[in-house]
Structures are given as structure tokens and as C-alpha cells.
Design a protein around this motif. Structure first.
Motif, PDB file in Angstrom:
ATOM      1  N   ARG B 389       0.832  -1.211   0.000  1.00  0.00           N
ATOM      2  CA  ARG B 389       0.000   0.000   0.000  1.00  0.00           C
ATOM      3  C   ARG B 389       0.863   1.256   0.000  1.00  0.00           C
ATOM      4  O   ARG B 389       0.516   2.250  -0.637  1.00  0.00           O
ATOM      5  CB  ARG B 389      -0.947  -0.007   1.200  1.00  0.00           C
ATOM      6  CG  ARG B 389      -1.995  -1.097   1.114  1.00  0.00           C
ATOM      7  CD  ARG B 389      -2.886  -1.120   2.334  1.00  0.00           C
ATOM      8  NE  ARG B 389      -3.745   0.059   2.388  1.00  0.00           N
ATOM      9  CZ  ARG B 389      -4.449   0.412   3.459  1.00  0.00           C
ATOM     10  NH1 ARG B 389      -4.380  -0.311   4.569  1.00  0.00           N
ATOM     11  NH2 ARG B 389      -5.214   1.470   3.436  1.00  0.00           N
ATOM     12  N   SER B 390       1.991   1.203   0.690  1.00  0.00           N
ATOM     13  CA  SER B 390       2.856   2.381   0.753  1.00  0.00           C
ATOM     14  C   SER B 390       3.468   2.698  -0.608  1.00  0.00           C
ATOM     15  O   SER B 390       4.086   3.741  -0.786  1.00  0.00           O
ATOM     16  CB  SER B 390       3.970   2.167   1.782  1.00  0.00           C
ATOM     17  OG  SER B 390       4.984   1.348   1.221  1.00  0.00           O
ATOM     18  N   ARG B 391       3.301   1.756  -1.557  1.00  0.00           N
ATOM     19  CA  ARG B 391       3.797   2.011  -2.910  1.00  0.00           C
ATOM     20  C   ARG B 391       2.663   2.427  -3.851  1.00  0.00           C
ATOM     21  O   ARG B 391       2.796   2.382  -5.071  1.00  0.00           O
ATOM     22  CB  ARG B 391       4.506   0.761  -3.462  1.00  0.00           C
ATOM     23  CG  ARG B 391       5.746   0.360  -2.686  1.00  0.00           C
ATOM     24  CD  ARG B 391       6.835   1.435  -2.749  1.00  0.00           C
ATOM     25  NE  ARG B 391       8.028   1.054  -2.007  1.00  0.00           N
ATOM     26  CZ  ARG B 391       8.352   1.551  -0.814  1.00  0.00           C
ATOM     27  NH1 ARG B 391       7.564   2.443  -0.229  1.00  0.00           N
ATOM     28  NH2 ARG B 391       9.452   1.174  -0.210  1.00  0.00           N
ATOM     29  N   GLY B 392       1.520   2.742  -3.266  1.00  0.00           N
ATOM     30  CA  GLY B 392       0.420   3.263  -4.082  1.00  0.00           C
ATOM     31  C   GLY B 392      -0.572   2.212  -4.548  1.00  0.00           C
ATOM     32  O   GLY B 392      -1.479   2.499  -5.307  1.00  0.00           O
TER      33      GLY B 392
END
Lengths: 254, 436
Positions: B389-392
Motif C-alpha cells: 500500500r505504501s507504494r500506491g
């Protein structure tokens, strides 16, 4: 670009951040240093949106938006990037597929068409050369069996691929030998420009020999207790963190 | 009349007109076993978590009645597996082998009815091996299949030939008009030095009750090599008990992959009897369940002779209110020194209502062996989820990527690329995401 005001955060009831104030403008590189347990990684996690940290007070404004209201994926869509201190290993998901999905999800967030296979490959080749990363690494499962250096290089490679506006590097230098630090630093230096910003979280001054920060902040006991320029980092390297701890403790007693 | 009374009546009718032959005694014995043991209940140790009693509360047409079906070649097209253009295709409809729908492409493949095979040159093979699985699966439902064995087929893969065309076996249930109990039965004999790929799949058309009680016994001779794939993705309302029984009678190689993606109640028994030295068997399984599916995999690896190797990995993904069972037994008999036997079962629960009962069992009667077993039950890795998720990547896609990643090390053991891609596609569809 980023304005942090009086940020308090805790995990499992334990207060870690106790009033952080920080302003980062486009084109700037900030370094946050501090002893173990001072809250450096907590700050990175809160900014990236890790859900086990609870913000109890304060605000974070990023590009005019309330950052704390955004999901982790929206933060990434808005150009925030966190290079993990401990990148996660995911067996069965190739690094290439992972990055391709990420690149295209972020494009989708901006209403852009996904890159086709050829366009993606071209972009990847370009950034691979930058980060000195081998194709064979990218066709392996994400971080699985990667050495410490490979994992960190892979983080910076992802940063290069995603081209964020604000990159937060959480102890990307820890556990790296000097050659790996140079490669990582080189990647960061090529990435930085007048429109983006970098927040380096580090325990040691070493990385700052290669990535020259505009500002250095010292985090201690959940607060930024000193701010200065790169000379502050050199002073810390020379004198250790104890002199800061003592000064701060004296100030509090006074 | 309930199903059991119906079965008894049909059995007696059938036996009165049965001219005799070699199969008659086997059927009679099996029927007596069935009468004695009945339908297994939860009291039966091997049926503790899988209840099939209720399936016998309705009437079925079943195999000896030769329930008529208008199932056509055109309808077969809709259920064919990719790669069929090059495959031998054996088609069963409602438990009966259909030679008109089947296609035999390989000269080294012989397909006969068990009745015929038991009267010609294959007589000894049939008599030696037919019914051997009863030693490993002692329950009424298995006996019920054997009680009607003479409708089954015999498949012989000839000596020293490489079968270039895989053997696809389709079990079709035509439940468009009436409830169907299908009881396919095969005996497969793989001769010395032969190599073969066997692929089984199941398809029901129609909304009436569909219950398949299938047994396949596979004899693997010296220096033979078998790849075996079972792909289960039948309709939501279908039920099956499916037994695959391998006998490695010479030093031989087995690679078995069981993929279970749908069905109301699915029970698989996979038994491997290593009856010769230096046999090798690899068993992989993936079950990915949602809705109210119940899928039960029971496996047995019986090390009878020394120096054999078995490696087993089953992985489960269980969503919604689905339930899974894994029960893996490894026996190491007193003579089976230098056995290497490994087993692992890993499960991910995707919902609070999902559950799995997993039970690895080792029974070792020899002292110089290397064996291990283990099982895990967990949830999707939160750290991995945050990383993605932290990568979009949005949460739904991130979950799909992680679930798919979990399945990959089973999928990669499906050696034929067309089938691997096919199963991968089914999983991606389930995840509503096209993996890049």
C-alpha cells in the motif's frame, strides 16, 4: 511541501512522539538524526500511514492536504515515498510485477493510462542503470533472499521508478558497507531536484558525507531538540549523542 | 425410498442379471462392506470434519441405471481444458465412459472396459491391482464405488514409450433433469519406462443434485514416471468424493498436483503406496475456497520399502464461510529404512468465518529415517500489506497480490504451461485482478 505541527503519536499506549515541528520545502534535503529509541522510525511510519501508530495530537499538512486523513496508498499517489528500514520479503511476487503494479496504480491515481510492457521496460532499464541493479534481481521474488545491500538498493530503485515528491529514507544506510552507501547516495543525489524533497533518517553521519543535507535535526525523546546545518551532524559524530542528551536534560531541569 | 434402499435394490437387480465374470465377486464383497459400514459419519476417524450423510437424503439416478444424457460434443467444448487439441481425452458422462466423446491420439494408450480387460491379456493386471485402494480407504463410500466397478475402464500405457499427448479425463455430470450420483472407476496401468501426464477435471451441467463418487487406481511400474493433475472447479452445488490411489510397484517417479477451487463438499483421498525401493513422490495441493465450500484433502504416503523419498506441500486459502480440512499421513513401515519423507501444510484465513482443520500425522516404525511435518494457519501478512500500500497499490489489489503470491509455489509445480496459465487465470479471476 510538508508542515508538521506539534505532532504527538503513540503505539500501544506508549507515547513516542511528543510534539514534533518540522517544515520541509521543495528542493530541500533534511536529515533527522538521533539516538536509538528517540522516535525516528516512528516519525517515518506515521508519515507513511502505518496503522498501528496513533496520532494523538497535532497536524501534518502535505501539499496543502491533511496527510493524516489519507490512506497509505493515497499518500503514495500524492507523491510520498518511504524507503523501509526493513523491506518486506514477499515470496511469490516478483519485484518487476510489484513495481509495475505500483507504477501503474499511481498513474491511475493521476488519471493516466498505464504504461504498456515496452514503455515500462524502457523506464526500468533506465533506472536500473542508475541504481546498478541487475535484471536477475528484479525477476526474483520481492526482497526474498536479497542481501541487506540488495534490499536497500531495491528501495532506492523503487523510489527512482515512482519519482515521488517527498522521499523519506528510514535508515537506508544502516547495515550497508561503504560501497553500497555510495550507490544508494548516488541514487538519492540523482533523484533530488528543485521540485522534490528528501527526508533522511539516519543514526550515523556517514551517509551525509555523500548526500549533503540542507538541514540537520536531532530527535531525542520524541522531540526535535536541535536543528542546524550539516555541521551539526559532524559535531554529533565527534561528540556522540550524550552531549545533546545532557544538554536537553539540563534544560528541562532548569 | 431413500438412497440407501434404492442402492440396495439396484445392486440386487444388477447382480441377478450379472453373468458372473471376475468382477462379480469383487462387487459382492464390496457391497457387503458397504452394507456393514454404511455411509461414513463424523464418528468415523477419517470423516470427523466432513459430513456427507445428508447427501443420501435424496434420490439419485446412478451409474448402473445408465442415466440417459444428451450431453454432446459441443457441450464438451465448453468444459475442455486448454491444450486439449494435443491431448488424449477420456470423457465420462454420469459415471459412464463415453467412447464417442473420447479421443485417443496415442498408439501407446489402450482404453478398455474393466469387464473386457479382465477377460483378455490384461487379466492378471486387473486381478492383481483392482480394488487395492480398499486397504487404504476403509469406508462405505469407497466400497460403494467398488460395488459397481464393472462399469469402469482400464487404461494401459504401453512399455517404453513416451506418451507425447497428455491424458485428459473429464468427469461430466449431466444434472439438467434429475439428481445424479456418478461413480466413475478407472484402473490405470503405467508400464515400465513409460511416461505419462494424467489430468482429471470435473464439470456439472444443470442445477439438480450432483454427487460424484470416483475412484482411480494407478499402478506405476519400474522406471515409469507420472505427472498427475487434478483440477476441481465444479459448480457451487456439486459434491464429490474423489480417491486417487497410486501403487509404485517398481522404482518410479510421481508428481501429483491437486488444485481445488470450488464445490459444495469436496473430499479428496490421495494415497501413495511406495512398494519398491528408491521410489520418489512429490505431492502438491492448493485449495482456494470461498462462499460455503468445504474441501477436504486426505493424503497417505506409505513407505513400505527402503530408500524412498516423498515431499508434500499443501497450501490453503480460505475465504468467506468456507471450511477446509487437511489430513496428511506418512507411514514408515519397519523395512523402510533410509526413508526421506517431508510434509507441510500452510493455510491463510481471509475472513473471520473461514476455518481449517489440519492434522499432519507421522507413524514411523523404522529407526533410520528423515521425516518432518508441520502446519501453519494464519492471516495475510500485515507488514506485506502495508509495504504494498505504501507504494500506491490499493488495499484490495494489495490483498490479491499477496494471496496470489502465496499460491505461486504450488502453481509453479503445474508443469504444462497451458494448464499452469489456466489455473493461474482461474485464481486471478477469483481475485478479480489480472496479475501483470
Amino acid at each position: 511541501m510538508l508542515t508538521i505541527r506539534n505532532l504527538h503519536a503513540s503505539i500501544e499506549g506508549e507515547k513516542i512522539l511528543k510534539g514534533i515541528n518540522l517544515e520541509i520545502k521543495p528542493g530541500e534535503v533534511h536529515a533527522i538524526m538521533g539516538p536509538n529509541g528517540s522516535g525516528k522510525s516512528t516519525l517515518a511510519s506515521v508519515l507513511a500511514g502505518r496503522s498501528d501508530y496513533k496520532v494523538t495530537e497535532g497536524s501534518v499538512t502535505y501539499l496543502g492536504k491533511n496527510l493524516l486523513e489519507l490512506s497509505p496508498e493515497k499518500r503514495a499517489g500524492e507523491g510520498l515515498f518511504l524507503a523501509f528500514q526493513y523491506p518486506v520479503e514477499i515470496a511469490g511476487l516478483t519485484t518487476t510485477n510489484f513495481i509495475k503494479t505500483a507504477v501503474n496504480e499511481i498513474r491511475k491515481y493521476h488519471g493516466k493510462e498505464p504504461l504498456d510492457a515496452v514503455q515500462f521496460l524502457r523506464l526500468m532499464k533506465e533506472k536500473m542503470a542508475l541504481m546498478n541493479i541487475d535484471q536477475s534481481l528484479l525477476s526474483r521474488s520481492l526482497n526474498e533472499g536479497f542481501s541487506g545491500g540488495e534490499k536497500k538498493r531495491n528501495e532506492i530503485f523503487q523510489m527512482a521508478m515512482l519519482e515521488p515528491k517527498l522521499a523519506i529514507l528510514d535508515e537506508t544506510d544502516s547495515g550497508l558497507d561503504i560501497d553500497a552507501i555510495r550507490i544508494v547516495a548516488n541514487g538519492v543525489n540523482k533523484f533530488r531536484n528543485k521540485d522534490n524533497a528528501v527526508l533522511l533518517i539516519t543514526h550515523y553521519q556517514r551517509l551525509l558525507d555523500y548526500v549533503i543535507p540542507d538541514f540537520v535535526h536531532v530527535l531525542y525523546n520524541g522531540r526535535i531538540v536541535r536543528s542546524g546545518t550539516k555541521e551539526l551532524a559532524l559535531e554529533l559524530e565527534e561528540r556522540g549523542y550524550d552531549f545533546i542528551k545532557n544538554e536537553v536534560n539540563e534544560e528541562q531541569e532548569a | 425410498m431413500n438412497t440407501i434402499e434404492n442402492i440396495t435394490e439396484r445392486f440386487q437387480q444388477l447382480q441377478s442379471t450379472n453373468p458372473g465374470g471376475l468382477l462379480k465377486q469383487l462387487e459382492q464383497d464390496a457391497f457387503n462392506d458397504f452394507s456393514k459400514m454404511g455411509i461414513p459419519t463424523a464418528k468415523h476417524e477419517e470423516w470427523k470434519y466432513t459430513r456427507i450423510g445428508s447427501l443420501f437424503n435424496q434420490e439419485y439416478l446412478f451409474t448402473p441405471d445408465r442415466p440417459k444424457s444428451s450431453f454432446s460434443g459441443k457441450e464438451l467444448d465448453a468444459v475442455r481444458l486448454p491444450g486439449y487439441e494435443q491431448a488424449n481425452e477420456l470423457v465420462f458422462v454420469n459415471g459412464m465412459y463415453s467412447s464417442s466423446l473420447s479421443t485417443i491420439r496415442s498408439a501407446e494408450l489402450v482404453v478398455l472396459s474393466l469387464e473386457h480387460a479382465s477377460e483378455n491379456e490384461y487379466r492378471d493386471i486387473v486381478l492383481t491391482h483392482l480394488g487395492n485402494s480398499s486397504k487404504y480407504v476403509k469406508d462405505g463410500i469407497h466400497a460403494l464405488n467398488t460395488a459397481f466397478v464393472h462399469g469402469g475402464i482400464f487404461v494401459h500405457v504401453k512399455n517404453s514409450k513416451v506418451t507425447e499427448h497428455p491424458v485428459y479425463i473429464y468427469y461430466i455430470t449431466d444434472a439438467r433433469s434429475v439428481n445424479i450420483l456418478s461413480q466413475p472407476r478407472n484402473l490405470v496401468h503405467i508400464s515400465e519406462h513409460a511416461q505419462v501426464q494424467l489430468v482429471e477435471t470435473y464439470a456439472t451441467i444443470g442445477a439438480a443434485e450432483s454427487f460424484t463418487n470416483q475412484v482411480m487406481e494407478i499402478i506405476v511400474e519400474k522406471n515409469a514416471s507420472v505427472e498427475y493433475y487434478k483440477i476441481q472447479n465444479d459448480a457451487d452445488h456439486t459434491n464429490q468424493v474423489s480417491t486417487t490411489h497410486f501403487r509404485q510397484v517398481g522404482k518410479s517417479y510421481i508428481h501429483a498436483v491437486t488444485i481445488s477451487l470450488n464445490g459444495r463438499i469436496v473430499r479428496n483421498n490421495l494415497n501413495i503406496a511406495m512398494e519398491a525401493e528408491r521410489c520418489e513422490a512429490h505431492l502438491y495441493g492448493l485449495y482456494f475456497l470461498n462462499g460455503y465450500s468445504h474441501i477436504d484433502n486426505h493424503t497417505v504416503v506409505d513407505n513400505i520399502k527402503p530408500n524412498c523419498l516423498s515431499n508434500e506441500l499443501y497450501k490453503g486459502i480460505i475465504d468467506d464461510s468456507a471450511t477446509a480440512v487437511f489430513n496428511g499421513k506418512i507411514f514408515v513401515q519397519p523395512n523402510a529404512q533410509k526413508t526421506n519423507a517431508y510434509q507441510s501444510n500452510k493455510n491463510i484465513l481471509l475472513s473471520d468465518m473461514a476455518s481449517v482443520n489440519t492434522k499432519p500425522q507421522l507413524e514411523i516404525f523404522a529407526d533410520d529415517v528423515k521425516c518432518s511435518h508441520g502446519c501453519t494457519v494464519g492471516r495475510l501478512d500485515e507488514e506485506g500489506l502495508f509495504y504494498l500500500r505504501s507504494r500506491g497499490i490499493n488495499e484490495k489489489i494489495a490483498r490479491s497480490l499477496l494471496v496470489h503470491a502465496f499460491a505461486v509455489d504450488i502453481l509453479e509445480h503445474i508443469k504444462p504451461e497451458v494448464l499452469r496459465n489456466y489455473v493461474d487465470q482461474l485464481i486471478s479471476e477469483r481475485l478479480e485482478f489480472d496479475i501483470a
